[in-house]
Design an enzyme around this catalytic site. Structure first.
Site, PDB file in Angstrom:
ATOM      1  CG  MET A   1      -1.738  -1.302   1.251  1.00  0.00           C
ATOM      2  SD  MET A   1      -2.946  -1.547  -0.006  1.00  0.00           S
ATOM      3  CE  MET A   1      -2.929  -3.357   0.231  1.00  0.00           C
ATOM      4  CE  LYS A   2       3.462   0.478  -3.140  1.00  0.00           C
ATOM      5  NZ  LYS A   2       4.441  -0.037  -2.214  1.00  0.00           N
ATOM      6  CG  PHE A 371       6.713  -7.251   5.782  1.00  0.00           C
ATOM      7  CD1 PHE A 371       5.647  -6.660   6.881  1.00  0.00           C
ATOM      8  CD2 PHE A 371       7.542  -7.901   6.417  1.00  0.00           C
ATOM      9  CE1 PHE A 371       5.935  -6.577   8.158  1.00  0.00           C
ATOM     10  CE2 PHE A 371       7.867  -8.244   7.886  1.00  0.00           C
ATOM     11  CZ  PHE A 371       6.765  -7.678   8.508  1.00  0.00           C
ATOM     12  CD  GLU A 372       3.818  -2.200  -0.017  1.00  0.00           C
ATOM     13  OE1 GLU A 372       4.384  -0.916  -0.478  1.00  0.00           O
ATOM     14  OE2 GLU A 372       2.399  -1.912   0.441  1.00  0.00           O
ATOM     15  CB  SER A 373      10.427  -1.555   0.219  1.00  0.00           C
ATOM     16  OG  SER A 373      11.793  -0.668   0.207  1.00  0.00           O
TER      17      SER A 373
END
Length: 586
Positions: A1-2, A371-373
């Site tokens: 999500m951003k 969890f991203e990036s």
């Protein structure tokens, strides 16, 4: 999500895996230089044999991909298990891809003939391999000549044919029944495998796998055998035992994120003002004090950034009111800015304790893992998603299992990975080398938690083109992408370069992730297209040219969106279109 309005996630165009040399010299391809003056031996609908340009000899392959296809050409050959093969081709075009389905691949942009090369090693039970060439959508003509698949042939005289595709029969809490079509040739019996592990040997064309645990997912393939040899495996079929504990969710749920720790361009929304249409509300976000600390904090939006923010007491009262309506309220960890890397057991323990403190303070129903990036990646050589060895993966799995055990069967666990971390694992798997170490990195986490996972809602947006089970690239923004990506989760898929199959999830564990509006993320899909996709996935109708590998999923959990705030900003267009649709889906 951003938090930002837009994010472009770069997807690897291709990656290659180079291992050992060939087992012995022998070109296994038919018509490798197209000297037959045709594409004989190849499955190549758009290809022709041309006399110029050629690399050698008289003919070469020419293919002009259309706007909606890759111009793919394939050839399947018999190979031997546990054997290394080398592949090469002389190609010209922009771009041209060379690869092995379910395995390694490579590519180039070449104005003149240039050689592509790769190697692959067959798995313990692999008896065939599919080589492919393709270009890109509307990318112009490509040419290929002098292809070589170097290694020992796998034909065994007298081997039975591959059995017919298995289908799932009666399912109970402890057993799964399978049926399949009879093999051609002399057959002594059939073997049922879960991945590469033999589970049953029978003489007929059916088997019941018993002694299973309730509410668990499995993936099976079948071979035929006789005194001479064993056939290749069928495609895998996924199934789940019954007996799952009810989470209290409706059959088809609407899931949304609420900006609880920040405002951004959509504005702050009090939790009490979230409409009752939303069944799971993810509070975004809790973030770590540092990337590797594991110490997660949930800092509610300040009055400076969010002038209308409610007090803690009113916030908690709103949570209780939602729960009294049967809604689930979760804390979401991570997001665009909340990178979490549990590199040590100390970080793991800090994660467990700090997340539990948040859940306990607010009386929440569970946890959403967003969890991203760089949060998840795989160390080189970590190729078994069943038994991962990378610390950030191992420690996250351990932490989630601990939290699940602490709160019990009613604990709601959801995950919101990007396609890069899940479906791209069909082509590239980070631990197997040859590309970004993050590709497919969620797969071991999803697999380990598959029997405790409430909903997986992959973000079907902010994504590059992704290859589906039809071995075609699908592009976000329409029903086709949603259908292909979701079908991969239901059907399961081979994990690139590993020889293993990621088993499909239960249909009630899968929701489709979407941006609520054009400002919420790249890949917005109009409501009519979304509903076309969900109808296809649930009932198997209106699927266009795509064939569901996992079959219809009438209990598909529903839709997730980023975000409830953005939906409010656009006058509740997402909610108003899709809540009645889900209620009428059946």
């Amino acid at each position: 999500m951003k938090r930002a309005r837009f994010l472009v996630v770069l997807l690897l165009a291709a990656a290659g895996l180079v291992v050992g040399g060939p087992a012995q010299a022998a070109n296994l391809l038919a018509n490798p230089g197209f000297e037959a003056g045709s594409t004989s031996g190849w499955s190549c609908p758009a290809g022709t044999a041309v006399k110029t340009p050629v690399h050698s000899g008289t003919y070469a392959l020419a293919v002009s991909p259309g706007a909606a296809d890759l111009g793919k050409c394939t050839q399947t050959v018999s190979v031997r298990p546990n054997t290394t093969y080398s592949v090469s081709a002389w190609v010209q075009g922009s771009p041209v891809y060379l690869g092995v389905t379910g395995g390694s691949s490579t590519w180039t942009n070449a104005a003149a003939y240039s050689q592509l090369s790769l190697s692959f090693t067959t798995t313990a039970n692999q008896t065939s391999a599919e080589l492919y060439l393709h270009g890109w959508y509307g990318g112009g003509a490509y040419y290929a000549d002098d292809l070589v698949l170097d290694g020992p042939g796998g034909d065994t005289p007298g081997a039975p044919g591959v059995p017919g595709a298995p289908t799932v029969g009666t399912v109970t809490s402890t057993s799964i029944a399978l049926n399949w079509g009879a093999s051609a040739g002399t057959v002594t019996g059939y073997r049922v495998y879960e991945d590469n592990t033999l589970r049953a040997t029978v003489t007929g064309t059916s088997a019941t796998l018993s002694g299973l645990t309730a509410c668990t997912s499995h993936s099976y393939s079948v071979t035929a055998y006789n005194d001479a040899a064993e056939s290749a495996h069928t495609a895998a079929v996924s199934a789940s035992t019954s007996g799952c504990t009810s989470t209290g969710l409706p059959k088809h749920a609407l899931i949304g994120y609420v900006h609880a720790s920040f405002a951004n361009g959509s504005g702050y929304l009090k939790l009490a003002d979230v409409p009752p249409a939303w069944d799971i509300i993810n509070l975004a976000f809790a973030e770590p004090t540092s990337v590797t600390s594991g110490d997660v904090r949930f800092n509610r939006c300040s009055a400076t950034e969010c002038p209308s923010v409610e007090s803690d007491a009113d916030f908690i009262a709103a949570i209780r009111a939602k729960q009294a309506q049967g809604k689930k309220v979760l804390i979401s960890i991570g997001g665009q800015n909340g990178e979490v890397r549990l590199t040590t057991t100390a970080a793991r323990d800090a994660f467990v304790n700090s997340v539990a403190a948040i859940i306990d303070k607010y009386g929440l129903d569970g946890l959403d893992v967003d969890f991203e990036s760089q949060s998840l990646s795989l160390n080189s050589g970590d190729t078994d998603f069943h038994n991962p060895t990378t610390p950030v993966i191992v420690n996250l799995i351990s932490a989630l299992k601990t939290l699940k055990a602490r709160y019990g069967a009613k604990f709601v666990l959801t995950m919101a990975p990007e396609t890069f971390f899940v479906q791209v694992g069909y082509q590239f798997y980070g631990g197997a080398g040859g590309g970004d170490s993050r590709t497919g990195a969620y797969l071991p986490v999803i697999y380990a938690m598959r029997d405790d996972l409430t909903v997986l809602h992959v973000q079907d947006y902010n994504s590059g083109p992704v290859m589906g089970l039809d071995n075609q690239y699908h592009t976000m923004g329409g029903a086709d992408f949603l259908i292909a990506m979701t079908d991969m989760l239901r059907s399961g898929f081979k994990v690139a370069n590993t020889g293993q199959t990621f088993p499909g999830l239960r249909e009630d564990q899968i929701a489709v992730g979407l941006p609520a509006a054009v400002s919420a993320g790249n890949g917005y899909v109009a409501p009519a297209e979304v509903q076309t996709a969900v109808t296809c996935l649930a009932h198997g109708t209106g699927c266009g040219s795509y064939t569901l590998r996992g079959g219809p999923s009438p209990a598909l959990r529903g839709l997730m969106t980023w975000s409830v705030n953005w939906d409010r900003y656009y006058n509740w267009a997402f909610q108003n279109a899709h809540r009645p649709f889900l209620d009428g889906l059946g």
